[in-house]
Design an enzyme around this catalytic site. Structure first.
Site, PDB file in Angstrom:
ATOM      1  CE  LYS A 117      -4.473   0.676   0.057  1.00  0.00           C
ATOM      2  NZ  LYS A 117      -5.436  -0.252  -0.580  1.00  0.00           N
TER       3      LYS A 117
HETATM    4  P1  NAD Z   1     -13.072   7.606  -3.920  1.00  0.00           P
HETATM    5  O1  NAD Z   1     -12.132   8.634  -3.478  1.00  0.00           O
HETATM    6  O2  NAD Z   1     -13.384   7.458  -5.370  1.00  0.00           O
HETATM    7  O3  NAD Z   1     -14.493   7.801  -3.194  1.00  0.00           O
HETATM    8  C1  NAD Z   1     -14.626   7.894  -1.823  1.00  0.00           C
HETATM    9  C2  NAD Z   1     -16.046   8.336  -1.513  1.00  0.00           C
HETATM   10  O4  NAD Z   1     -16.256   8.301  -0.104  1.00  0.00           O
HETATM   11  C3  NAD Z   1     -16.356   9.762  -1.960  1.00  0.00           C
HETATM   12  O5  NAD Z   1     -17.691   9.823  -2.422  1.00  0.00           O
HETATM   13  C4  NAD Z   1     -16.236  10.555  -0.646  1.00  0.00           C
HETATM   14  O6  NAD Z   1     -16.975  11.750  -0.694  1.00  0.00           O
HETATM   15  C5  NAD Z   1     -16.800   9.547   0.302  1.00  0.00           C
HETATM   16  N1  NAD Z   1     -16.461   9.783   1.702  1.00  0.00           N
HETATM   17  C6  NAD Z   1     -15.252  10.055   2.244  1.00  0.00           C
HETATM   18  N2  NAD Z   1     -15.363  10.223   3.561  1.00  0.00           N
HETATM   19  C7  NAD Z   1     -16.670  10.030   3.874  1.00  0.00           C
HETATM   20  C8  NAD Z   1     -17.410  10.057   5.065  1.00  0.00           C
HETATM   21  N3  NAD Z   1     -16.823  10.319   6.218  1.00  0.00           N
HETATM   22  N4  NAD Z   1     -18.751   9.824   4.998  1.00  0.00           N
HETATM   23  C9  NAD Z   1     -19.363   9.570   3.832  1.00  0.00           C
HETATM   24  N5  NAD Z   1     -18.693   9.520   2.660  1.00  0.00           N
HETATM   25  C10 NAD Z   1     -17.377   9.754   2.682  1.00  0.00           C
HETATM   26  O7  NAD Z   1     -12.534   6.225  -3.301  1.00  0.00           O
HETATM   27  P2  NAD Z   1     -12.863   4.756  -3.778  1.00  0.00           P
HETATM   28  O8  NAD Z   1     -11.835   4.326  -4.765  1.00  0.00           O
HETATM   29  O9  NAD Z   1     -14.309   4.646  -4.143  1.00  0.00           O
HETATM   30  O10 NAD Z   1     -12.569   3.950  -2.444  1.00  0.00           O
HETATM   31  C11 NAD Z   1     -13.545   3.858  -1.421  1.00  0.00           C
HETATM   32  C12 NAD Z   1     -13.132   2.779  -0.452  1.00  0.00           C
HETATM   33  O11 NAD Z   1     -13.002   1.537  -1.138  1.00  0.00           O
HETATM   34  C13 NAD Z   1     -11.802   2.986   0.250  1.00  0.00           C
HETATM   35  O12 NAD Z   1     -11.873   2.472   1.557  1.00  0.00           O
HETATM   36  C14 NAD Z   1     -10.832   2.162  -0.572  1.00  0.00           C
HETATM   37  O13 NAD Z   1      -9.703   1.756   0.185  1.00  0.00           O
HETATM   38  C15 NAD Z   1     -11.717   0.997  -0.936  1.00  0.00           C
HETATM   39  N6  NAD Z   1     -11.301   0.248  -2.132  1.00  0.00           N
HETATM   40  C16 NAD Z   1     -11.207   0.865  -3.330  1.00  0.00           C
HETATM   41  C17 NAD Z   1     -10.854   0.119  -4.466  1.00  0.00           C
HETATM   42  C18 NAD Z   1     -10.815   0.727  -5.825  1.00  0.00           C
HETATM   43  O14 NAD Z   1     -10.632  -0.030  -6.791  1.00  0.00           O
HETATM   44  N7  NAD Z   1     -11.019   2.010  -5.988  1.00  0.00           N
HETATM   45  C19 NAD Z   1     -10.559  -1.245  -4.325  1.00  0.00           C
HETATM   46  C20 NAD Z   1     -10.670  -1.840  -3.067  1.00  0.00           C
HETATM   47  C21 NAD Z   1     -11.055  -1.073  -1.980  1.00  0.00           C
END
Ligand code: NAD
Length: 427
Positions: A117
Protein backbone atom coordinates in the site's frame (compact mmCIF):
# COMPACT_ATOMS: atom_id res chain seq x y z
CA UNK A 1 11.05 -3.77 21.79
CA UNK A 2 10.85 -7.47 22.49
CA UNK A 3 12.70 -9.86 20.15
CA UNK A 4 9.55 -11.39 18.87
CA UNK A 5 7.03 -8.58 18.93
CA UNK A 6 3.49 -9.56 19.73
CA UNK A 7 2.19 -6.20 20.81
CA UNK A 8 1.52 -3.88 17.87
CA UNK A 9 1.81 -0.82 20.12
CA UNK A 10 5.57 -1.45 20.39
CA UNK A 11 6.13 -1.12 16.66
CA UNK A 12 6.99 1.76 14.31
CA UNK A 13 3.72 1.15 12.52
CA UNK A 14 1.60 1.69 15.60
CA UNK A 15 -1.75 3.29 14.76
CA UNK A 16 -5.36 2.37 15.54
CA UNK A 17 -5.84 0.71 12.14
CA UNK A 18 -2.57 -1.25 12.38
CA UNK A 19 -3.46 -2.49 15.85
CA UNK A 20 -6.85 -3.52 14.50
CA UNK A 21 -5.26 -5.37 11.55
CA UNK A 22 -2.79 -7.21 13.81
CA UNK A 23 -5.48 -8.04 16.37
CA UNK A 24 -7.65 -9.43 13.59
CA UNK A 25 -4.75 -11.48 12.21
CA UNK A 26 -3.79 -12.78 15.67
CA UNK A 27 -7.38 -13.76 16.43
CA UNK A 28 -7.61 -15.83 13.26
CA UNK A 29 -4.05 -17.21 13.53
CA UNK A 30 -4.76 -18.36 17.09
CA UNK A 31 -8.02 -19.95 15.93
CA UNK A 32 -6.03 -21.80 13.22
CA UNK A 33 -3.22 -22.76 15.66
CA UNK A 34 -0.81 -21.20 13.16
CA UNK A 35 2.88 -21.99 13.55
CA UNK A 36 4.17 -19.32 15.96
CA UNK A 37 7.26 -18.52 13.81
CA UNK A 38 5.05 -17.78 10.82
CA UNK A 39 2.55 -15.86 12.93
CA UNK A 40 5.29 -13.61 14.24
CA UNK A 41 6.74 -13.12 10.73
CA UNK A 42 3.41 -12.15 9.18
CA UNK A 43 2.59 -9.63 11.88
CA UNK A 44 5.05 -7.03 10.56
CA UNK A 45 5.59 -5.70 7.03
CA UNK A 46 8.66 -6.89 5.15
CA UNK A 47 9.54 -3.43 3.80
CA UNK A 48 8.33 0.02 4.80
CA UNK A 49 9.52 3.21 3.12
CA UNK A 50 8.78 6.61 4.57
CA UNK A 51 9.70 9.67 2.49
CA UNK A 52 9.37 13.43 2.70
CA UNK A 53 9.69 15.71 -0.29
CA UNK A 54 9.18 19.32 -1.37
CA UNK A 55 6.01 20.22 -3.22
CA UNK A 56 5.70 23.51 -5.06
CA UNK A 57 2.15 24.91 -4.97
CA UNK A 58 0.66 26.80 -7.91
CA UNK A 59 1.55 29.94 -6.01
CA UNK A 60 5.23 29.62 -7.01
CA UNK A 61 6.86 30.83 -3.79
CA UNK A 62 5.02 28.31 -1.60
CA UNK A 63 6.92 25.04 -1.15
CA UNK A 64 5.43 22.55 1.29
CA UNK A 65 7.02 19.45 2.80
CA UNK A 66 4.88 16.41 2.10
CA UNK A 67 4.99 12.96 3.77
CA UNK A 68 4.67 9.80 1.68
CA UNK A 69 4.80 6.06 2.34
CA UNK A 70 5.05 2.73 0.53
CA UNK A 71 4.79 -0.47 2.51
CA UNK A 72 5.27 -4.02 1.15
CA UNK A 73 3.87 -6.52 3.60
CA UNK A 74 4.90 -9.82 2.01
CA UNK A 75 7.34 -10.63 -0.81
CA UNK A 76 6.80 -14.40 -0.73
CA UNK A 77 4.00 -14.76 -3.26
CA UNK A 78 5.31 -12.74 -6.25
CA UNK A 79 5.45 -8.98 -6.77
CA UNK A 80 3.51 -6.88 -4.28
CA UNK A 81 0.32 -5.07 -5.20
CA UNK A 82 -1.75 -2.34 -3.61
CA UNK A 83 -3.22 1.11 -4.04
CA UNK A 84 -1.89 4.59 -3.39
CA UNK A 85 -4.06 6.70 -1.13
CA UNK A 86 -4.09 10.52 -1.00
CA UNK A 87 -5.59 11.79 2.27
CA UNK A 88 -4.78 14.58 4.72
CA UNK A 89 -4.33 12.16 7.64
CA UNK A 90 -2.66 9.13 6.05
CA UNK A 91 0.24 7.71 8.10
CA UNK A 92 2.68 4.81 8.13
CA UNK A 93 0.52 2.73 10.47
CA UNK A 94 -2.55 3.05 8.27
CA UNK A 95 -0.57 2.15 5.15
CA UNK A 96 1.07 -0.83 6.91
CA UNK A 97 -2.34 -2.12 8.03
CA UNK A 98 -3.78 -1.79 4.54
CA UNK A 99 -0.72 -3.56 3.05
CA UNK A 100 -1.38 -6.51 5.36
CA UNK A 101 -5.03 -6.60 4.31
CA UNK A 102 -3.89 -6.65 0.67
CA UNK A 103 -1.81 -9.77 1.36
CA UNK A 104 -4.87 -11.62 2.64
CA UNK A 105 -7.06 -10.24 -0.14
CA UNK A 106 -4.75 -11.41 -2.94
CA UNK A 107 -4.36 -14.82 -1.30
CA UNK A 108 -8.11 -15.21 -0.76
CA UNK A 109 -8.89 -14.77 -4.46
CA UNK A 110 -5.74 -16.67 -5.51
CA UNK A 111 -3.70 -13.91 -7.18
CA UNK A 112 0.12 -14.27 -7.42
CA UNK A 113 0.85 -11.16 -5.34
CA UNK A 114 1.80 -10.14 -1.82
CA UNK A 115 0.19 -7.05 -0.30
CA UNK A 116 1.43 -3.47 -0.50
CA UNK A 117 0.00 0.00 0.00
CA UNK A 118 1.12 3.58 -0.51
CA UNK A 119 -0.01 6.92 0.78
CA UNK A 120 0.65 10.63 0.46
CA UNK A 121 -0.45 12.95 3.24
CA UNK A 122 -2.29 15.62 1.28
CA UNK A 123 -5.91 16.54 0.74
CA UNK A 124 -6.34 16.13 -3.03
CA UNK A 125 -9.60 18.10 -2.97
CA UNK A 126 -7.68 21.18 -1.89
CA UNK A 127 -5.23 20.92 -4.82
CA UNK A 128 -5.44 21.94 -8.47
CA UNK A 129 -5.00 19.27 -11.16
CA UNK A 130 -1.50 20.59 -11.86
CA UNK A 131 -0.63 20.33 -8.17
CA UNK A 132 -1.89 16.74 -7.96
CA UNK A 133 0.24 15.94 -10.99
CA UNK A 134 3.39 17.49 -9.43
CA UNK A 135 2.86 15.69 -6.10
CA UNK A 136 2.33 12.41 -7.96
CA UNK A 137 5.45 12.73 -10.09
CA UNK A 138 7.67 13.64 -7.13
CA UNK A 139 6.23 10.89 -4.91
CA UNK A 140 6.82 8.40 -7.75
CA UNK A 141 10.47 9.51 -7.97
CA UNK A 142 10.88 9.06 -4.22
CA UNK A 143 9.66 5.43 -4.37
CA UNK A 144 10.99 4.58 -7.85
CA UNK A 145 13.53 1.98 -6.72
CA UNK A 146 10.82 0.28 -4.73
CA UNK A 147 8.29 -0.25 -7.53
CA UNK A 148 8.30 -1.99 -10.92
CA UNK A 149 6.37 -4.64 -12.89
CA UNK A 150 8.29 -7.51 -11.22
CA UNK A 151 8.58 -5.81 -7.85
CA UNK A 152 5.62 -3.76 -6.66
CA UNK A 153 2.68 -2.55 -8.75
CA UNK A 154 0.61 0.38 -7.40
CA UNK A 155 -3.04 1.07 -8.23
CA UNK A 156 -5.66 3.71 -7.36
CA UNK A 157 -7.21 3.99 -3.91
CA UNK A 158 -8.92 6.68 -1.86
CA UNK A 159 -8.29 10.10 -3.43
CA UNK A 160 -6.43 8.81 -6.50
CA UNK A 161 -7.72 7.87 -9.93
CA UNK A 162 -6.71 6.80 -13.42
CA UNK A 163 -5.09 10.17 -14.17
CA UNK A 164 -2.83 9.77 -11.15
CA UNK A 165 -1.91 6.26 -12.31
CA UNK A 166 -1.16 7.63 -15.79
CA UNK A 167 1.29 10.13 -14.24
CA UNK A 168 2.95 7.38 -12.17
CA UNK A 169 3.36 5.30 -15.34
CA UNK A 170 4.73 8.27 -17.29
CA UNK A 171 7.19 9.26 -14.55
CA UNK A 172 8.44 5.70 -14.12
CA UNK A 173 8.70 5.14 -17.90
CA UNK A 174 10.58 8.40 -18.42
CA UNK A 175 13.15 7.41 -15.82
CA UNK A 176 13.73 3.82 -17.00
CA UNK A 177 13.93 5.06 -20.60
CA UNK A 178 11.14 3.04 -22.16
CA UNK A 179 7.39 2.73 -21.84
CA UNK A 180 6.50 0.45 -18.92
CA UNK A 181 2.70 0.17 -18.65
CA UNK A 182 2.86 -2.85 -16.28
CA UNK A 183 4.29 -0.70 -13.45
CA UNK A 184 0.81 0.42 -12.36
CA UNK A 185 -2.76 -0.69 -12.86
CA UNK A 186 -5.90 1.39 -13.03
CA UNK A 187 -4.37 3.49 -15.87
CA UNK A 188 -6.40 5.01 -18.68
CA UNK A 189 -6.97 2.42 -21.47
CA UNK A 190 -4.95 4.63 -23.86
CA UNK A 191 -1.84 3.86 -21.76
CA UNK A 192 -2.37 0.10 -21.51
CA UNK A 193 -5.11 0.26 -18.90
CA UNK A 194 -7.78 -2.35 -19.13
CA UNK A 195 -11.41 -1.90 -19.97
CA UNK A 196 -13.69 -2.49 -16.98
CA UNK A 197 -11.07 -1.60 -14.31
CA UNK A 198 -12.93 1.49 -13.16
CA UNK A 199 -16.11 -0.51 -12.56
CA UNK A 200 -14.29 -3.58 -11.18
CA UNK A 201 -14.47 -3.11 -7.40
CA UNK A 202 -18.13 -2.10 -7.20
CA UNK A 203 -19.15 -4.61 -9.85
CA UNK A 204 -17.13 -7.44 -8.26
CA UNK A 205 -18.63 -6.66 -4.85
CA UNK A 206 -22.19 -6.76 -6.11
CA UNK A 207 -21.51 -9.91 -8.19
CA UNK A 208 -21.50 -11.68 -4.80
CA UNK A 209 -24.93 -10.37 -3.87
CA UNK A 210 -26.98 -13.15 -5.55
CA UNK A 211 -25.00 -15.86 -3.71
CA UNK A 212 -25.13 -13.94 -0.41
CA UNK A 213 -28.87 -13.33 -0.81
CA UNK A 214 -29.52 -16.99 -1.57
CA UNK A 215 -27.57 -17.95 1.54
CA UNK A 216 -29.61 -15.68 3.84
CA UNK A 217 -32.91 -16.19 2.01
CA UNK A 218 -33.25 -12.62 0.76
CA UNK A 219 -35.17 -11.68 -2.38
CA UNK A 220 -33.00 -9.38 -4.47
CA UNK A 221 -35.70 -7.93 -6.67
CA UNK A 222 -36.85 -4.72 -4.97
CA UNK A 223 -34.40 -5.09 -2.05
CA UNK A 224 -33.45 -1.71 -0.57
CA UNK A 225 -29.80 -0.67 -0.62
CA UNK A 226 -28.00 2.07 1.35
CA UNK A 227 -24.47 3.08 0.35
CA UNK A 228 -21.88 5.17 2.20
CA UNK A 229 -19.46 6.78 -0.25
CA UNK A 230 -20.28 7.70 -3.82
CA UNK A 231 -16.84 7.59 -5.42
CA UNK A 232 -15.41 4.88 -7.60
CA UNK A 233 -16.59 1.92 -5.52
CA UNK A 234 -19.91 3.35 -4.33
CA UNK A 235 -21.04 4.51 -7.77
CA UNK A 236 -20.42 1.26 -9.60
CA UNK A 237 -21.79 -0.79 -6.70
CA UNK A 238 -24.94 1.34 -6.89
CA UNK A 239 -25.21 0.83 -10.63
CA UNK A 240 -24.71 -2.93 -10.33
CA UNK A 241 -27.37 -3.13 -7.57
CA UNK A 242 -29.82 -1.23 -9.76
CA UNK A 243 -29.07 -3.59 -12.65
CA UNK A 244 -29.91 -6.56 -10.39
CA UNK A 245 -33.32 -5.03 -9.65
CA UNK A 246 -32.55 -3.55 -6.22
CA UNK A 247 -33.64 -0.07 -5.17
CA UNK A 248 -30.78 2.20 -4.10
CA UNK A 249 -32.67 4.27 -1.55
CA UNK A 250 -29.80 6.21 0.05
CA UNK A 251 -26.26 7.34 -0.75
CA UNK A 252 -23.91 9.61 1.19
CA UNK A 253 -20.56 11.27 0.59
CA UNK A 254 -18.43 13.96 2.26
CA UNK A 255 -20.78 16.66 1.02
CA UNK A 256 -24.06 15.15 2.26
CA UNK A 257 -26.64 12.44 1.69
CA UNK A 258 -29.60 11.63 -0.59
CA UNK A 259 -32.70 9.59 0.13
CA UNK A 260 -35.50 8.31 -2.09
CA UNK A 261 -37.70 5.46 -0.82
CA UNK A 262 -38.70 4.57 -4.39
CA UNK A 263 -35.07 4.27 -5.50
CA UNK A 264 -32.62 6.86 -6.80
CA UNK A 265 -31.83 7.10 -10.50
CA UNK A 266 -28.18 6.08 -10.10
CA UNK A 267 -26.96 7.25 -13.52
CA UNK A 268 -28.54 10.66 -12.93
CA UNK A 269 -26.85 10.96 -9.54
CA UNK A 270 -23.53 9.90 -11.09
CA UNK A 271 -23.86 12.57 -13.78
CA UNK A 272 -24.64 15.17 -11.09
CA UNK A 273 -21.58 14.20 -9.03
CA UNK A 274 -19.39 14.26 -12.14
CA UNK A 275 -20.57 17.80 -12.81
CA UNK A 276 -20.61 19.27 -9.29
CA UNK A 277 -18.13 17.10 -7.35
CA UNK A 278 -20.61 15.88 -4.71
CA UNK A 279 -24.12 14.75 -3.84
CA UNK A 280 -25.23 17.91 -2.11
CA UNK A 281 -27.83 19.86 -4.08
CA UNK A 282 -29.05 16.95 -6.24
CA UNK A 283 -32.54 18.14 -7.14
CA UNK A 284 -34.49 14.88 -7.56
CA UNK A 285 -34.15 13.35 -4.08
CA UNK A 286 -34.50 14.36 -0.43
CA UNK A 287 -31.43 15.53 1.42
CA UNK A 288 -30.40 13.18 4.23
CA UNK A 289 -28.10 13.46 7.21
CA UNK A 290 -25.20 11.07 6.40
CA UNK A 291 -25.04 10.11 10.10
CA UNK A 292 -28.41 8.33 9.71
CA UNK A 293 -27.27 5.98 6.95
CA UNK A 294 -26.29 2.92 8.95
CA UNK A 295 -29.57 2.84 10.88
CA UNK A 296 -31.78 3.03 7.78
CA UNK A 297 -34.48 0.48 7.18
CA UNK A 298 -32.97 -1.47 4.30
CA UNK A 299 -31.92 -5.00 3.32
CA UNK A 300 -28.43 -4.31 2.01
CA UNK A 301 -25.82 -1.93 3.41
CA UNK A 302 -22.67 -1.06 1.48
CA UNK A 303 -19.94 0.92 3.26
CA UNK A 304 -17.83 2.20 0.34
CA UNK A 305 -16.03 5.22 1.75
CA UNK A 306 -13.49 5.01 4.58
CA UNK A 307 -12.37 2.71 7.39
CA UNK A 308 -13.69 2.42 10.95
CA UNK A 309 -17.23 3.69 10.31
CA UNK A 310 -19.31 0.78 11.65
CA UNK A 311 -18.37 0.80 15.32
CA UNK A 312 -19.60 -0.47 18.68
CA UNK A 313 -21.60 2.76 18.88
CA UNK A 314 -23.74 2.20 15.76
CA UNK A 315 -23.50 -1.53 14.86
CA UNK A 316 -26.59 -2.43 16.90
CA UNK A 317 -28.62 0.05 14.81
CA UNK A 318 -27.88 -1.77 11.55
CA UNK A 319 -31.13 -3.21 10.18
CA UNK A 320 -29.73 -4.60 6.93
CA UNK A 321 -29.57 -8.39 6.49
CA UNK A 322 -26.46 -8.23 4.32
CA UNK A 323 -23.47 -5.90 4.63
CA UNK A 324 -21.23 -5.82 1.57
CA UNK A 325 -17.93 -4.18 2.54
CA UNK A 326 -16.66 -2.12 -0.39
CA UNK A 327 -14.36 0.08 1.70
CA UNK A 328 -11.26 -1.28 3.40
CA UNK A 329 -11.68 -1.86 7.13
CA UNK A 330 -15.12 -0.22 7.50
CA UNK A 331 -16.13 -2.40 10.49
CA UNK A 332 -14.24 -2.41 13.79
CA UNK A 333 -13.69 -5.69 15.64
CA UNK A 334 -16.19 -4.75 18.32
CA UNK A 335 -18.81 -3.87 15.70
CA UNK A 336 -18.17 -7.15 13.91
CA UNK A 337 -19.10 -9.07 17.06
CA UNK A 338 -22.34 -7.10 17.36
CA UNK A 339 -23.27 -7.63 13.69
CA UNK A 340 -22.52 -11.35 13.93
CA UNK A 341 -24.56 -11.82 17.08
CA UNK A 342 -27.45 -9.91 15.47
CA UNK A 343 -27.37 -12.32 12.52
CA UNK A 344 -26.19 -9.76 9.94
CA UNK A 345 -24.38 -11.55 7.09
CA UNK A 346 -21.16 -9.59 6.43
CA UNK A 347 -19.24 -10.10 3.21
CA UNK A 348 -15.85 -8.84 4.47
CA UNK A 349 -13.64 -6.32 2.67
CA UNK A 350 -10.83 -8.79 1.98
CA UNK A 351 -13.25 -10.83 -0.12
CA UNK A 352 -15.91 -8.29 -1.15
CA UNK A 353 -13.71 -5.58 -2.62
CA UNK A 354 -11.16 -7.95 -4.18
CA UNK A 355 -12.68 -7.29 -7.62
CA UNK A 356 -10.47 -4.21 -7.97
CA UNK A 357 -7.21 -6.06 -7.48
CA UNK A 358 -8.50 -8.96 -9.57
CA UNK A 359 -9.07 -6.76 -12.62
CA UNK A 360 -5.77 -5.01 -11.80
CA UNK A 361 -4.19 -8.45 -12.07
CA UNK A 362 -5.85 -8.88 -15.47
CA UNK A 363 -4.48 -5.47 -16.49
CA UNK A 364 -0.93 -6.43 -15.42
CA UNK A 365 -1.15 -9.74 -17.31
CA UNK A 366 -2.42 -7.94 -20.45
CA UNK A 367 0.37 -5.35 -20.23
CA UNK A 368 3.07 -8.02 -19.82
CA UNK A 369 1.70 -9.93 -22.84
CA UNK A 370 0.76 -6.89 -24.90
CA UNK A 371 -2.49 -8.66 -25.64
CA UNK A 372 -5.77 -7.11 -24.57
CA UNK A 373 -9.01 -8.84 -23.66
CA UNK A 374 -12.57 -7.78 -24.38
CA UNK A 375 -14.85 -6.35 -21.70
CA UNK A 376 -17.05 -9.45 -21.75
CA UNK A 377 -14.02 -11.71 -21.15
CA UNK A 378 -12.93 -9.56 -18.22
CA UNK A 379 -16.37 -9.39 -16.64
CA UNK A 380 -16.86 -13.15 -16.99
CA UNK A 381 -13.43 -13.95 -15.48
CA UNK A 382 -14.01 -11.45 -12.66
CA UNK A 383 -17.34 -13.03 -11.76
CA UNK A 384 -15.85 -16.50 -11.89
CA UNK A 385 -12.91 -15.66 -9.58
CA UNK A 386 -15.05 -13.69 -7.12
CA UNK A 387 -17.80 -16.27 -6.92
CA UNK A 388 -15.38 -19.18 -6.61
CA UNK A 389 -13.64 -17.41 -3.72
CA UNK A 390 -17.03 -16.62 -2.13
CA UNK A 391 -18.21 -20.22 -2.23
CA UNK A 392 -14.85 -21.51 -0.89
CA UNK A 393 -15.03 -19.00 1.97
CA UNK A 394 -18.66 -19.87 2.68
CA UNK A 395 -17.71 -23.57 2.82
CA UNK A 396 -14.94 -22.80 5.34
CA UNK A 397 -17.32 -20.64 7.35
CA UNK A 398 -19.86 -23.48 7.57
CA UNK A 399 -17.27 -26.19 8.18
CA UNK A 400 -15.30 -24.29 10.83
CA UNK A 401 -18.41 -22.60 12.32
CA UNK A 402 -16.93 -19.12 11.94
CA UNK A 403 -18.13 -15.87 10.39
CA UNK A 404 -17.23 -14.98 6.80
CA UNK A 405 -14.41 -12.60 7.78
CA UNK A 406 -12.68 -15.25 9.86
CA UNK A 407 -13.23 -17.84 7.14
CA UNK A 408 -11.83 -15.55 4.44
CA UNK A 409 -8.77 -14.71 6.52
CA UNK A 410 -8.22 -18.40 7.30
CA UNK A 411 -8.22 -19.14 3.58
CA UNK A 412 -5.75 -16.34 2.86
CA UNK A 413 -3.45 -17.14 5.77
CA UNK A 414 -3.39 -20.86 4.85
CA UNK A 415 -2.32 -20.05 1.31
CA UNK A 416 0.44 -17.69 2.47
CA UNK A 417 1.59 -20.21 5.08
CA UNK A 418 1.82 -22.99 2.47
CA UNK A 419 3.99 -20.75 0.30
CA UNK A 420 6.21 -19.70 3.21
CA UNK A 421 6.76 -23.30 4.29
CA UNK A 422 7.50 -24.34 0.70
CA UNK A 423 10.11 -21.56 0.29
CA UNK A 424 11.77 -22.07 3.66
CA UNK A 425 14.00 -19.58 5.47
CA UNK A 426 16.98 -17.90 3.77
CA UNK A 427 19.84 -18.56 4.49
P1 NAD B 1 -13.07 7.61 -3.92
O1 NAD B 1 -12.13 8.63 -3.48
O2 NAD B 1 -13.38 7.46 -5.37
O3 NAD B 1 -14.49 7.80 -3.19
C1 NAD B 1 -14.63 7.89 -1.82
C2 NAD B 1 -16.05 8.34 -1.51
O4 NAD B 1 -16.26 8.30 -0.10
C3 NAD B 1 -16.36 9.76 -1.96
O5 NAD B 1 -17.69 9.82 -2.42
C4 NAD B 1 -16.24 10.55 -0.65
O6 NAD B 1 -16.97 11.75 -0.69
C5 NAD B 1 -16.80 9.55 0.30
N1 NAD B 1 -16.46 9.78 1.70
C6 NAD B 1 -15.25 10.05 2.24
N2 NAD B 1 -15.36 10.22 3.56
C7 NAD B 1 -16.67 10.03 3.87
C8 NAD B 1 -17.41 10.06 5.07
N3 NAD B 1 -16.82 10.32 6.22
N4 NAD B 1 -18.75 9.82 5.00
C9 NAD B 1 -19.36 9.57 3.83
N5 NAD B 1 -18.69 9.52 2.66
C10 NAD B 1 -17.38 9.75 2.68
O7 NAD B 1 -12.53 6.23 -3.30
P2 NAD B 1 -12.86 4.76 -3.78
O8 NAD B 1 -11.83 4.33 -4.77
O9 NAD B 1 -14.31 4.65 -4.14
O10 NAD B 1 -12.57 3.95 -2.44
C11 NAD B 1 -13.55 3.86 -1.42
C12 NAD B 1 -13.13 2.78 -0.45
O11 NAD B 1 -13.00 1.54 -1.14
C13 NAD B 1 -11.80 2.99 0.25
O12 NAD B 1 -11.87 2.47 1.56
C14 NAD B 1 -10.83 2.16 -0.57
O13 NAD B 1 -9.70 1.76 0.18
C15 NAD B 1 -11.72 1.00 -0.94
N6 NAD B 1 -11.30 0.25 -2.13
C16 NAD B 1 -11.21 0.87 -3.33
C17 NAD B 1 -10.85 0.12 -4.47
C18 NAD B 1 -10.82 0.73 -5.83
O14 NAD B 1 -10.63 -0.03 -6.79
N7 NAD B 1 -11.02 2.01 -5.99
C19 NAD B 1 -10.56 -1.25 -4.33
C20 NAD B 1 -10.67 -1.84 -3.07
C21 NAD B 1 -11.05 -1.07 -1.98
Amino acid sequence: MSENPKDATELEWDSPLYREAVAQFDRVADRMSLDSNIQSRLRTPQRALSVTFPFRRDEYDTVETVFGYRVQHLLTMGPTKGGIRYAHDVNLGEVAALAMLMTWKCAIVGLPFGGAKGGVRIDPRALSRAEVQRVTRRYTMEIINFIGPDQDIPAPDLGTDEHVMGWVMDTYSTHVGHSEPAVVTGKPPALGGTVARREATGRGLVSLLPAAATHVGLKIDGARVAIQGFGNVGQFAALACEQLGCKVIAVTDVTGGLFDESGLDVEKVMAFVEETGGLVGFPDADAMDPAELFALDCEILIPAAIGGVITAANAADVKAKVVLEGANGPTTGAADDILNSNGVFVVPDVLGNAGGVTVSYFEWVQDLQNYFWSESEIVARLREIMNRAFSEVLDISIREKVDMRTAALMKGIWRVTDAKLARGVYP
